[in-house]
Design a protein around this motif. Structure first.
Motif, PDB file in Angstrom:
ATOM      1  N   SER A   3       5.662  52.659  52.538  1.00 32.30           N
ATOM      2  CA  SER A   3       4.948  53.379  51.489  1.00 32.30           C
ATOM      3  C   SER A   3       3.851  52.523  50.853  1.00 32.30           C
ATOM      4  O   SER A   3       2.985  53.021  50.164  1.00 32.30           O
ATOM      5  CB  SER A   3       5.920  53.871  50.424  1.00 32.30           C
ATOM      6  N   ASP A  25       4.690  67.450  49.670  1.00 38.49           N
ATOM      7  CA  ASP A  25       4.469  66.983  51.037  1.00 38.49           C
ATOM      8  C   ASP A  25       5.553  67.608  51.908  1.00 38.49           C
ATOM      9  O   ASP A  25       6.740  67.310  51.754  1.00 38.49           O
ATOM     10  CB  ASP A  25       4.534  65.454  51.084  1.00 38.49           C
ATOM     11  N   SER A  28       8.117  65.690  55.175  1.00 45.86           N
ATOM     12  CA  SER A  28       7.744  64.407  54.574  1.00 45.86           C
ATOM     13  C   SER A  28       8.300  63.193  55.309  1.00 45.86           C
ATOM     14  O   SER A  28       7.890  62.059  55.054  1.00 45.86           O
ATOM     15  CB  SER A  28       8.217  64.383  53.118  1.00 45.86           C
ATOM     16  N   ALA A  31       9.190  60.128  53.395  1.00 46.06           N
ATOM     17  CA  ALA A  31       8.563  60.257  52.063  1.00 46.06           C
ATOM     18  C   ALA A  31       7.581  59.120  51.772  1.00 46.06           C
ATOM     19  O   ALA A  31       7.314  58.795  50.625  1.00 46.06           O
ATOM     20  CB  ALA A  31       9.616  60.349  50.943  1.00 46.06           C
ATOM     21  N   PRO A  34       4.387  60.609  49.667  1.00 45.68           N
ATOM     22  CA  PRO A  34       4.609  60.783  48.225  1.00 45.68           C
ATOM     23  C   PRO A  34       4.798  59.451  47.480  1.00 45.68           C
ATOM     24  O   PRO A  34       4.256  59.268  46.386  1.00 45.68           O
ATOM     25  CB  PRO A  34       5.874  61.641  48.146  1.00 45.68           C
ATOM     26  N   ALA A  48       9.063  65.988  48.036  1.00 45.79           N
ATOM     27  CA  ALA A  48       9.096  65.632  49.450  1.00 45.79           C
ATOM     28  C   ALA A  48      10.047  66.612  50.127  1.00 45.79           C
ATOM     29  O   ALA A  48      11.246  66.614  49.838  1.00 45.79           O
ATOM     30  CB  ALA A  48       9.581  64.197  49.630  1.00 45.79           C
ATOM     31  N   GLU A  50      11.895  68.304  53.464  1.00 49.40           N
ATOM     32  CA  GLU A  50      12.315  68.046  54.852  1.00 49.40           C
ATOM     33  C   GLU A  50      13.343  69.084  55.275  1.00 49.40           C
ATOM     34  O   GLU A  50      14.251  69.400  54.523  1.00 49.40           O
ATOM     35  CB  GLU A  50      12.944  66.650  54.958  1.00 49.40           C
ATOM     36  N   ALA A  59      14.267  60.082  53.574  1.00 50.01           N
ATOM     37  CA  ALA A  59      13.357  60.269  52.431  1.00 50.01           C
ATOM     38  C   ALA A  59      14.079  59.952  51.121  1.00 50.01           C
ATOM     39  O   ALA A  59      13.538  59.275  50.239  1.00 50.01           O
ATOM     40  CB  ALA A  59      12.828  61.702  52.420  1.00 50.01           C
ATOM     41  N   VAL A  74      13.194  64.945  46.182  1.00 50.64           N
ATOM     42  CA  VAL A  74      13.396  65.104  47.630  1.00 50.64           C
ATOM     43  C   VAL A  74      14.267  66.331  47.866  1.00 50.64           C
ATOM     44  O   VAL A  74      15.373  66.431  47.320  1.00 50.64           O
ATOM     45  CB  VAL A  74      14.058  63.844  48.246  1.00 50.64           C
ATOM     46  N   THR A  92       0.428  69.014  51.136  1.00 52.84           N
ATOM     47  CA  THR A  92       0.045  68.313  52.366  1.00 52.84           C
ATOM     48  C   THR A  92       1.081  68.646  53.447  1.00 52.84           C
ATOM     49  O   THR A  92       2.285  68.665  53.180  1.00 52.84           O
ATOM     50  CB  THR A  92       0.013  66.778  52.163  1.00 52.84           C
TER      51      THR A  92
END
Length: 239
Positions: A3, A25, A28, A31, A34, A48, A50, A59, A74, A92
């Motif tokens: 990150s 996101d 993600s 993550a 983010p 985030a 998923e 994440a 998350v 995103t």
């Protein structure tokens, strides 16, 4: 990649996230994106999302390790079902096929009402996304094409309204090649379409040898049309 230091591809995506927008996101993974935008003071809060258990757990671990559990939520779920209406300003979606990204947007349409910006990075078939945006009232405001580790990626940025504005003259060409990328015509763009053209010619040759069915003739016609468009675009460069 982590990150603190994103891949060039994801870093390019983050360039288009407006300051202080709340972000979701989708897909993600770890993550990383983010975490990066929170740590760099670009956004105050993020989701985030998923759908797969493994990446969802990764994440969660990443966000906990970075001490960002109060700033990044998350969530596990399919596509845009991880966000509530009006919860984020920007979405995103990076690193999936264009058709899959378009279907995520289609399925989660009702969640997009208050979203101000979409930043989408398909690995293939950006045309699927451009077509969806055009049909659903989203206008392209920017595009970028980059190369990383031998792979070429396109980043598409869209906001509500003026959906035809980017496509000045030729809509069909614009949808396939990207209206901004067509005008910029950079070396990565030319490399991508030179490669695609060669690929299409190979498929066309195989179809030529295949049985002369209606379906094969139709496929070949479509391919020849794309090859002709690619040749015109590449020819423009030489002029």
């Amino acid at each position: 990649m982590n990150s603190e230091k994103l891949s060039y591809r994801l870093e390019t995506v983050t360039k288009y996230i407006p300051q202080d927008y709340k972000l979701a996101d989708i897909g993600s993974d770890h993550a990383y994106l983010p975490c990066y935008v929170i740590q760099n003071g670009i956004v105050p809060w993020a989701v985030a999302g998923e759908v797969v258990e493994g990446p969802f757990q990764s994440a969660r671990r990443q966000v906990e390790e970075e001490g960002l559990t109060d700033k990044i939520s998350v969530r596990k779920g399919d596509g845009l079902e991880v966000i509530k209406k009006g919860e984020v300003d920007c979405i995103t979606i990076a690193g999936m096929g264009g058709a899959l990204i378009a279907s995520i947007l289609e399925k989660g349409k009702d969640k997009l009402e208050h979203v101000k910006r979409l930043i989408l990075q398909p690995n293939i078939s950006a045309i699927s996304i451009r077509t969806w945006l055009l049909e659903n009232g989203w206008g392209l405001i920017g595009e970028e094409i980059i190369e990383e580790d031998g792979k070429i990626y396109e980043i598409l940025v869209a906001e509500k309204g003026k959906e035809k504005q980017a496509y000045h003259d030729d809509l069909e060409k614009g949808l396939l090649f990207g209206p901004f990328l067509l005008r910029e015509h950079n070396p990565t763009f030319l490399k991508k379409w030179e490669g695609e053209k060669i690929n299409w010619l190979t498929i066309a040759e195989k179809l030529e040898q295949a049985s002369n069915t209606v379906e094969n003739r139709k496929k070949k016609e479509e391919l020849m049309k794309k090859i002709k468009m690619a040749e015109e675009v590449l020819e423009d460069e030489k002029d």
